[in-house]
Design a protein around this motif. Structure first.
Motif, PDB file in Angstrom:
ATOM      1  N   GLU A  52      42.962  31.351  50.586  1.00  0.00           N
ATOM      2  CA  GLU A  52      43.092  32.326  49.503  1.00  0.00           C
ATOM      3  C   GLU A  52      43.730  33.621  50.010  1.00  0.00           C
ATOM      4  O   GLU A  52      44.490  34.264  49.295  1.00  0.00           O
ATOM      5  N   SER A  82      47.432  32.971  50.031  1.00  0.00           N
ATOM      6  CA  SER A  82      47.997  32.900  48.695  1.00  0.00           C
ATOM      7  C   SER A  82      48.057  34.285  48.049  1.00  0.00           C
ATOM      8  O   SER A  82      49.058  34.665  47.445  1.00  0.00           O
ATOM      9  N   GLU A  83      46.992  35.089  48.217  1.00  0.00           N
ATOM     10  CA  GLU A  83      46.994  36.418  47.597  1.00  0.00           C
ATOM     11  C   GLU A  83      47.922  37.363  48.343  1.00  0.00           C
ATOM     12  O   GLU A  83      48.501  38.268  47.752  1.00  0.00           O
ATOM     13  N   ILE A 142      47.351  34.950  42.857  1.00  0.00           N
ATOM     14  CA  ILE A 142      45.907  34.784  42.874  1.00  0.00           C
ATOM     15  C   ILE A 142      45.606  33.361  42.452  1.00  0.00           C
ATOM     16  O   ILE A 142      45.826  32.990  41.300  1.00  0.00           O
ATOM     17  N   GLN A 151      48.142  34.007  35.950  1.00  0.00           N
ATOM     18  CA  GLN A 151      47.375  33.382  37.030  1.00  0.00           C
ATOM     19  C   GLN A 151      45.882  33.289  36.721  1.00  0.00           C
ATOM     20  O   GLN A 151      45.217  32.346  37.142  1.00  0.00           O
ATOM     21  N   SER A 162      46.447  27.158  50.061  1.00  0.00           N
ATOM     22  CA  SER A 162      45.141  27.651  49.610  1.00  0.00           C
ATOM     23  C   SER A 162      44.373  26.556  48.897  1.00  0.00           C
ATOM     24  O   SER A 162      43.150  26.470  49.001  1.00  0.00           O
ATOM     25  N   MET A 166      36.962  34.981  46.349  1.00  0.00           N
ATOM     26  CA  MET A 166      37.988  35.916  45.878  1.00  0.00           C
ATOM     27  C   MET A 166      37.513  37.350  46.018  1.00  0.00           C
ATOM     28  O   MET A 166      38.277  38.246  46.401  1.00  0.00           O
ATOM     29  N   CYS A 170      37.840  38.424  49.606  1.00  0.00           N
ATOM     30  CA  CYS A 170      39.214  38.803  49.968  1.00  0.00           C
ATOM     31  C   CYS A 170      39.484  40.255  49.590  1.00  0.00           C
ATOM     32  O   CYS A 170      40.048  41.016  50.367  1.00  0.00           O
ATOM     33  N   TRP A 228      42.133  41.571  52.358  1.00  0.00           N
ATOM     34  CA  TRP A 228      43.035  40.437  52.625  1.00  0.00           C
ATOM     35  C   TRP A 228      43.348  40.267  54.114  1.00  0.00           C
ATOM     36  O   TRP A 228      44.447  39.923  54.487  1.00  0.00           O
ATOM     37  N   TRP A 243      50.486  41.734  43.684  1.00  0.00           N
ATOM     38  CA  TRP A 243      49.285  40.931  43.506  1.00  0.00           C
ATOM     39  C   TRP A 243      49.114  40.525  42.037  1.00  0.00           C
ATOM     40  O   TRP A 243      48.971  41.384  41.170  1.00  0.00           O
ATOM     41  N   GLY A 244      49.174  39.240  41.773  1.00  0.00           N
ATOM     42  CA  GLY A 244      48.908  38.768  40.418  1.00  0.00           C
ATOM     43  C   GLY A 244      50.090  38.817  39.490  1.00  0.00           C
ATOM     44  O   GLY A 244      50.002  38.366  38.357  1.00  0.00           O
TER      45      GLY A 244
END
Lengths: 376, 308
Positions: B27, B30-31, B36, B90, B199, B232, B235, B240, B299-300
């Motif tokens: 994760e 990926s983030e 996300i 996401q 992830s 999550m 993170c 992160w 992010w996102g």
């Protein structure tokens, strides 16, 4: 300016993705049903027979239609709770938790023999449900608006806390818990605290109609009041909203709390109209389904009525399908989830057009300023 | 509180944290690349079920791990196609993946009724049992199953890859400034696919570690109980960083282990309130730490290569 930078960091890009068109949505639902049909076939059941049973179970008789309406009640209320969040740009995924709190609130008043007039007793239950769920929803609302905590994580954590709280209330809380029950449950609601049954012989309570009325009210509020205008402005362009003087933090807190209150009413109606008791984990899954309902409706309150009825038909029919053909009862949530994955996967229209409207928040000067602040 | 209880508690904390740490590694990547992956909760469920099913039918732990990774790979491509290629939201994609996974694992589990009673062999400890007699460390570390050891070593390796290798730099570049990365000749889409699939594979393996390391069975109705969301949160809290995220995961594991231990030690606090503990810890940790962590810039946000 400081406020602008801080809030910018924790925003999801939402509106680019909610531009669904009717044709693509229907195509997505069709693909979802097709994919679920394949899964049904893989589990060893003829999908045509299964879908036939599903259709009969949803529309085959008067009883079936009343079942659909009963199942639509939590979806309508939950869906509208999520939908107003979407309009303001927040994902209110805590419907399940709010429903538990609403149910506890209703039970605390509803199981007591207060010798009240039925209407008054019901009203008191609902008020108590509203207060409890409103306070519960204010927690993620405050955390999102003033602390920048992502609302999805916060509400889902609170859902689990609410589940354990309910488990405690129905098994150990002396006022409410049924002593010596085979399964943890609350005492039965007093006759004065039960919602009336509209068609004798069925279990149709006023819940779905309350849901539809609330959808209509919120449609009016969103489109014809300053509050609704501020909400939509915040959702479609948070920066313009802030420049125009909208107190975005207060607005977000209020929106999440309103969603929570509606969720609480939904939980109260569910236990006062249908279950007559509060059970352990009695609303499993409604949280995700409410998100699906609001999403299919594109966050539009009138659309929520249609999408909630559609999913309720799937659920009611799905129950018949699993009894008649032996398909697992969890097929319901697979079908709903699959439909939504295909709808969002294929329903996105050219979002570059929309981006141009929303892209004021990508002001290069702001980016540079934010970077400098980050380096410090 | 004797030393024995504390060691027992810490040992359980590590064991409970291991699946969280394994999931968190993927994760973080990926983030860091801007996506996300909220579907990890559901993918963990698939991993937990696949691990048990493969372990039961094939009677081999290593085949179970490989098959779980393949399932994670397939689901990862589905998530990546939706979030990266189709640029879907996401949050919604993840929630719907979770919903389908919850239903599908329940359905598949109900079809495999014979696995219900059987307990499957769990991951063994890698050190000989004589080493568990070493005071303190013996119980704390050497008695741990191999999955815990993997979870303890992996974060350092992941941090090395993220900070010291070219690919790690690419991942960070894609998450912070996709346009610059694309201008420099990187394929943003390809890197995002890689991290999302990675992830999902780690999420499936984490689920497998949950079912095969500790309990040895699968239970219907969402046995992961929000662990994907806790990861999550970890993170975000840890900014992160793989190693710091792993430490936060151990703290959550400690909360989980503590509530189980207090349940057996005292009966004055109703156990339902103790069960809330990990979730309350998560919310409080998020509230305190969220403003301090440095968020990956995109992010996102979906990335559109034609958007100039």
């Amino acid at each position: 300016m400081e406020l602008l930078k801080k809030n910018k960091r924790f925003e999801f890009a939402i509106f680019e993705n909610l531009s669904l068109t009717t044709g693509r949505t229907l195509f997505g639902i069709f693909l979802g049903l097709l994919a679920s049909g394949l899964l049904i076939a893989l589990s060893g059941v003829n999908p045509f027979v299964a879908y036939g049973a599903l259709f009969r179970g949803a529309f085959g008789s008067m009883q079936a239609v009343s079942n659909v309406l009963v199942r639509a009640s939590p979806l309508l209320l939950g869906g509208i709770g999520v939908a107003i969040g979407i309009k303001a740009g927040v994902w209110n995924t805590g419907i399940e938790g709010y429903m538990y709190l609403g149910a506890i609130g209703a039970a605390v008043i509803g199981v007591l023999d207060l010798g009240l007039h039925p209407g008054l007793h019901i009203l008191l239950c609902i008020v108590c449900a509203i207060v409890l769920s409103g306070c519960w929803g204010a927690i993620p609302g405050f955390l999102k608006a003033y602390k920048g905590v992502n609302e999805v994580t916060a509400t889902i954590m609170l859902n689990y806390i609410a589940i354990y709280l309910t488990n405690w209330v129905v098994s150990n809380f002396p006022l409410v818990a049924e002593v010596g029950a085979f399964y943890p449950m609350s005492k039965q609601f007093q006759a004065t605290a039960r919602l009336p049954i509209l068609i004798p012989g069925s279990s149709l309570h006023p819940g779905p109609f309350i849901g539809i009325i609330l959808c209509l009210i919120l449609h009016f509020v969103l489109n014809f009041t300053p509050f609704g205008y501020r909400t939509k402005m915040l959702g479609s362009n948070p920066f313009a909203a802030r420049y125009a003087g909208v107190d975005s933090r207060k607005q977000i807190l209020m929106i999440i709390t309103i969603g929570a209150v509606i969720g609480g009413i939904s939980g109260a109606i569910e236990v006062m109209g249908l279950k007559r008791r509060v059970f352990m984990e009695f609303v499993t899954g409604v949280g995700y389904e409410s998100v699906a309902v609001a999403l299919l409706a594109g966050g539009n309150p009138l659309g929520v009525i249609l999408s909630a009825l559609f999913f309720a038909a799937l659920k009611a029919g799905g129950a018949t399908m699993s009894i008649e053909t032996g398909v697992a009862s969890s097929m319901n949530s697979i079908i709903i989830g699959m439909c939504m994955l295909f709808v969002i996967g294929f329903g996105v229209i050219d979002n570059r057009k929309l981006k141009k409207i929303v892209s004021t928040d990508k002001d290069p000067e702001n980016d540079i300023a934010a970077e400098k602040e980050g380096e410090k | 509180m004797s030393l024995e209880i504390i060691i027992d508690w810490l040992q359980a904390a590590l064991r409970w944290a291991a699946p969280l740490i394994i999931v968190s590694i993927g994760e973080v990547y990926s983030e860091r690349s801007g996506v996300i992956n909220m579907g990890i909760e559901g993918i963990m469920l698939f991993g937990a079920l696949t691990g048990i099913a493969a372990g039961f039918y094939l009677n081999s732990l290593w085949l179970a791990v490989i098959i779980t990774a393949i399932i994670g790979l397939i689901l990862g491509f589905a998530v990546a196609y939706l979030t990266v290629s189709r640029r879907t939201n996401q949050v919604v994609t993840g929630l719907m993946i979770n919903m389908v996974s919850l239903g599908a694992t329940d359905m598949i589990f109900s079809m495999m009724s014979e696995t219900r009673k059987a307990r499957v062999a769990t991951f063994p400890a890698i050190f000989p049992s004589s080493m568990t007699n070493i005071p303190v460390l013996g119980k704390l570390l050497f008695a741990q199953p191999i999955s815990t050891w993997v979870a303890l070593i992996l974060p350092f390796f992941a941090a090395y890859v993220l900070y010291k290798t070219r690919w790690g730099l690419n991942v960070r570049a894609v998450g912070d400034n996709p346009k610059a990365a694309a201008t420099a000749g990187l394929s943003v889409i390809k890197i995002k696919y890689q991290t999302v699939v990675l992830s999902s594979i780690f999420a499936a393996l984490g689920g497998c570690a949950l079912s095969l390391a500790e309990v040895g069975y699968f239970s219907a109705g969402g046995m992961t109980a929000g662990r994907g969301f806790i990861v999550m949160a970890a993170c975000v809290v840890a900014g992160w960083d793989p190693v710091r995220t792993a430490l936060i995961c151990i703290a959550f594991g400690a909360a989980d282990a503590a509530q189980l231990r207090i349940q057996t030690l005292s009966s004055t606090i109703p156990y339902q309130f103790l069960q809330m503990l990990p979730y309350i810890v998560t919310i409080i940790a998020l509230t305190i730490m969220v403003k301090r962590s440095r968020v990956p810039k995109t992010w996102g946000a979906p990335y559109d290569p034609k958007d100039v």
